[in-house]
Design an enzyme around this catalytic site. Structure first.
Site, PDB file in Angstrom:
ATOM      1  CB  THR A   1      41.208  41.574  41.196  1.00 60.57           C
ATOM      2  OG1 THR A   1      40.155  40.941  41.928  1.00 60.57           O
ATOM      3  CG2 THR A   1      42.268  42.065  42.162  1.00 60.57           C
ATOM      4  CB  CYS A   2      39.104  40.351  36.491  1.00 58.65           C
ATOM      5  SG  CYS A   2      39.906  41.724  35.663  1.00 58.65           S
ATOM      6  CG  ASP A   3      38.531  36.401  42.083  1.00 54.25           C
ATOM      7  OD1 ASP A   3      37.352  35.985  42.159  1.00 54.25           O
ATOM      8  OD2 ASP A   3      39.505  35.787  42.529  1.00 54.25           O
ATOM      9  CG  ASP A   4      32.141  37.191  40.301  1.00 53.93           C
ATOM     10  OD1 ASP A   4      32.370  38.302  39.767  1.00 53.93           O
ATOM     11  OD2 ASP A   4      31.165  36.483  40.020  1.00 53.93           O
TER      12      ASP A   4
ATOM     13  CG  ASN B   1      43.659  41.235  37.929  1.00 55.65           C
ATOM     14  OD1 ASN B   1      42.439  41.309  38.038  1.00 55.65           O
ATOM     15  ND2 ASN B   1      44.214  40.778  36.839  1.00 55.65           N
TER      16      ASN B   1
END
Ligand SMILES: *Cc1c(COP(=O)(O)O)cnc(C)c1O
EC number: 4.1.1.17
Length: 411
Positions: free
Chosen positions: A337-340, A377
């Site tokens: 996903t694009c999440d840190d 996502n």
């Protein structure tokens, strides 16, 4: 194959079992773009039979650890007849898979609608509680039923567990007296339950909890019919090699035998993790490498929630043929996903030449892995492959050896 034994860290973990990588390598050869879950029904069946045969009371499966219908069926087929459910959806699920099973509703804070449906539609007679408010709610929702087994949840120490369950639920010793007396007046059978925390590394956790139960029984001077020692039974992970489960069972049995409970009192347990940790693993692909960080196609919003959020270590093995002869190095993982937050620190040891396009297996994800998966996502796992090879680690090591003597390397 031998390089892969080293990758497993066999010497360091007596619970590691040498695995047959053929199935994983077959999958890698197909080059699937999405993660693939490997299912090991024989491992779940073995765990169920172990608890049914050796736990000195009644083991019920805590469904939240892995609410797979297939798994519930396997456990039922192998002698698990009782299920610890914490939501009405879990009750419905278990009843749809195994209509003859017994569900116990062991969440101490339930909605009245859930209690009513459980009681009147699904025949649930056992409930836990940790407040007068909940006791009144259960009485109301069941129309003053007189056939209830009510278990008062006590707060006990989580200090021996890798994952605390000590602050949210449970009454203190001081609060338990009035609640036990009030519950006794309503219940057909009175129980006391607790949870020592998940992945408990020593049987002492259970003896300490049982001492608190003893004090509560003495203070309230009530007749107790059920002692439910909850879950917390450990599985094996890198750096976490628990004592044999038999030691936990012996300690619990001894403590139970010495409690001032009714002559016919029953002993229950609610294992979640220990029944299903070995049931599944996930094959993932490396999409990018940046230094010692691998970008892979599963992560915190998939099966690796615990790896991301509480630093849980899972075993990993590269699925490459011929096997890499590079030395291991420590990697961290980024999920898809694009999440840190989608970051698994590890460290996870893999051969130093692991790179984009490689596949590897992440083991011991049967408990709190599959169960936590989301579709965030757009990433998830749709493919499930059944395999009869062994999980990377096992706490049922003796049973593994008896079943497959030819496949085992002595340490
Ligand atoms: C989570 C839970 C379990 C299962 O715990 P494990 O550590 O997975 O064995 C059992 N009982 C209750 C009440 C729980 O909340």
């Amino acid at each position: 194959m031998h390089q892969n034994h080293r990758a497993l860290g066999l010497a360091a973990h007596s619970t590691a079992v040498p695995s047959n990588l053929e199935r994983g390598i077959d999958i890698a050869k197909r080059r699937p773009a999405d993660p693939v879950t490997l299912l090991r029904p024989h491992a779940a069946a073995r765990a169920a039979r172990f608890f049914v045969e050796k736990f000195p009371g009644r083991p019920m499966y805590a469904v939240k650890a892995n609410p797979s219908a297939d798994l519930i069926q396997i456990l039922w087929d192998n002698g698990i007849t009782h299920f610890d459910t914490a939501s009405i959806a879990e009750v419905r699920l278990v009843k749809s898979v195994a209509p003859q099973s017994v569900c116990c509703f062991m969440h101490p804070v339930k909605s009245e609608e859930a209690i009513a449906e459980a009681y009147f539609t699904h025949g649930v007679r056992t409930y836990s509680l940790d407040s007068m408010e909940e006791l009144e709610k259960i009485v109301r929702a069941t129309n003053g039923a007189t056939d209830l087994t009510l278990c008062v949840r006590m707060r006990v120490s989580s200090e021996y567990a890798k994952l605390s369950l000590g602050s949210k639920f449970g009454v203190s010793l001081e609060e338990s007296k009035d609640l036990l007396i009030a519950t006794r007046q309503v219940a057909d059978a009175l129980g006391i339950c607790f949870h020592v925390g998940s992945q408990t590394m020593t049987p002492d956790a259970y003896s300490a909890a049982m001492e608190r139960v003893r004090a509560a029984i003495v203070a309230a001077a009530v007749t107790v019919d059920v002692i439910d020692v909850g879950g917390g039974f450990p599985s094996a992970y890198p750096g976490m090699t628990p004592p044999p489960l038999e030691r936990f069972f012996e300690t619990i049995h001894r403590a139970f035998e010495s409690l001032p409970v009714s002559y016919s009192a029953e002993l229950w347990a609610e294992p979640g993790r220990a029944l299903c940790a070995e049931y599944s693993s996930v094959v993932v692909r490396v999409e990018r490498r940046r230094g010692n960080e691998l970008y892979i196609n599963d992560g915190a919003y998939g099966a690796l929630f615990d790896a991301a959020h509480i630093g849980w270590k899972y075993p990993v093995q590269l699925l490459r043929e011929p096997a890499s002869d590079a030395r291991d190095m420590d990697f961290s993982f980024w999920g898809p996903t694009c999440d840190d937050l989608d970051f698994m620190q590890g460290p996870f040891p893999l051969p130093a030449d692991t790179n984009t396009g490689d596949y590897f297996e992440i083991g011991m994800l049967g408990a709190y892995g599959q169960a936590m998966r989301t579709q965030f996502n757009g990433f998830t796992c749709h493919e499930f492959v059944v395999t009869d090879d062994e999980p990377m680690f096992s706490v049922y090591r003796d049973e593994v050896e008896q079943a497959r003597p030819a496949n085992v390397v002595k340490l």
